[in-house]
Design an enzyme around this catalytic site. Structure first.
Site, PDB file in Angstrom:
ATOM      1  N   ASP A   7      18.519  10.230  23.600  1.00  0.00           N
ATOM      2  CA  ASP A   7      19.544   9.613  22.740  1.00  0.00           C
ATOM      3  C   ASP A   7      20.903  10.327  22.730  1.00  0.00           C
ATOM      4  O   ASP A   7      21.524  10.474  21.653  1.00  0.00           O
ATOM      5  CB  ASP A   7      19.029   9.497  21.285  1.00  0.00           C
ATOM      6  N   LYS A  14      14.477   1.981  23.019  1.00  0.00           N
ATOM      7  CA  LYS A  14      13.541   1.948  21.885  1.00  0.00           C
ATOM      8  C   LYS A  14      14.270   1.505  20.631  1.00  0.00           C
ATOM      9  O   LYS A  14      15.490   1.613  20.551  1.00  0.00           O
ATOM     10  CB  LYS A  14      12.912   3.330  21.680  1.00  0.00           C
ATOM     11  N   CYS A  41      14.575  11.972  16.653  1.00  0.00           N
ATOM     12  CA  CYS A  41      14.050  11.395  17.896  1.00  0.00           C
ATOM     13  C   CYS A  41      13.519  12.438  18.872  1.00  0.00           C
ATOM     14  O   CYS A  41      12.493  12.222  19.511  1.00  0.00           O
ATOM     15  CB  CYS A  41      15.086  10.480  18.520  1.00  0.00           C
TER      16      CYS A  41
HETATM   17  C1  VGL Z   1      17.898   8.767  15.603  1.00  0.00           C
HETATM   18  C2  VGL Z   1      18.042   8.214  13.386  1.00  0.00           C
HETATM   19  C3  VGL Z   1      18.035   6.865  13.699  1.00  0.00           C
HETATM   20  C4  VGL Z   1      17.821   9.849  16.642  1.00  0.00           C
HETATM   21  C5  VGL Z   1      17.887   7.419  15.937  1.00  0.00           C
HETATM   22  O1  VGL Z   1      18.149   9.593  17.814  1.00  0.00           O
HETATM   23  O2  VGL Z   1      17.448  10.990  16.277  1.00  0.00           O
HETATM   24  N1  VGL Z   1      17.959   9.144  14.324  1.00  0.00           N
HETATM   25  N2  VGL Z   1      17.960   6.486  14.975  1.00  0.00           N
END
Ligand code: VGL
Ligand code: ZN
Length: 209
Positions: free
Chosen positions: A13, A111, A156
């Site tokens: 991410d 995802k 994540c």
């Molecule tokens: C994430 C909160 C919501 C992350 C993704 O990548 O850690 N955190 N969506």
């Protein structure tokens, strides 16, 4: 259990919305990009994850009238933190950071694309049951050991690491190329779960190659 030492680097991410100026900015999130580009030189096999939500995703506070970001609600799969709208499919904020060198990536796994369920982990959605397909992909290709870096350490990256162990992989989180959100002690809680559940921590310089 298929434990072997064939390794894969998973970059989690590293997207514009998780960097300063983004919708759900992780403090210093962009500071890891150069380090990850260097780190990738030590790996033959690399994959990326991309948080990829529909605009009306149920993890967004905006989908729950009267609720604000960072509040928690109860849903059928347990507690869910509500977030600002982020990483909306096809929008600029969902892009992998433009300075992240994705050229040698063999996989990009998306995802969080189902409206009614969030997915922190790269392996399972937040019900901890619905697979993303990553475990099967890694097993089919014979990887036994995963190094993980990216954003955010306590969400994540962290849940991917814990689920990776639960799936039978050896998991190492490369701490200097991760950054945390740290919501109400979430980073300390995640680190405790790492040590309880067998996730190892290292630094980029410790990675062979
Ligand atoms: C994430 C909160 C919501 C992350 C993704 O990548 O850690 N955190 N969506
Ligand atoms: Zn998300």
């Amino acid at each position: 259990m298929n434990r072997n030492s064939k390794t894969f680097l998973l970059v989690v991410d590293v997207q514009l919305d998780f960097c300063p100026g983004g919708a759900l900015a992780v403090p210093d999130g962009d500071q890891i990009v150069a380090g990850i580009n260097q780190l990738m030189k030590r790996f033959t096999h690399i994959g990326f994850t991309q948080d990829w939500h529909p605009a009306d995703h149920s993890s967004f506070a905006s989908a729950h009238p009267g609720k604000s970001p960072f509040e928690t609600i109860s849903v059928d799969y347990g507690e869910q933190t509500l977030w600002p709208d982020h990483c909306i499919q096809g929008q600029e904020g969902a892009r992998l950071h433009p300075e992240l060198d994705t050229s040698r990536g063999e996989l990009i796994i998306r995802k969080g694309y189902r409206r009614n369920i969030d997915s922190y982990s790269a392996f399972f959605e937040n019900d901890r049951k619905t697979p993303t397909g990553l475990a099967g992909y890694l097993r089919d290709r014979g990887f036994g050991k995963l190094y993980i870096c990216g954003l955010a350490t306590d969400f994540c990256v962290g849940f991917s690491a814990l689920d990776g162990v639960a799936c039978g992989f050896e998991i190492v989180v490369i701490e200097d190329v991760c950054r945390a959100i740290d919501l109400d002690g979430s980073l300390a809680a995640m680190k405790q779960m790492f040590s309880d559940q067998g996730v190892t921590l290292c630094r980029s310089d410790d990675v062979p190659g």
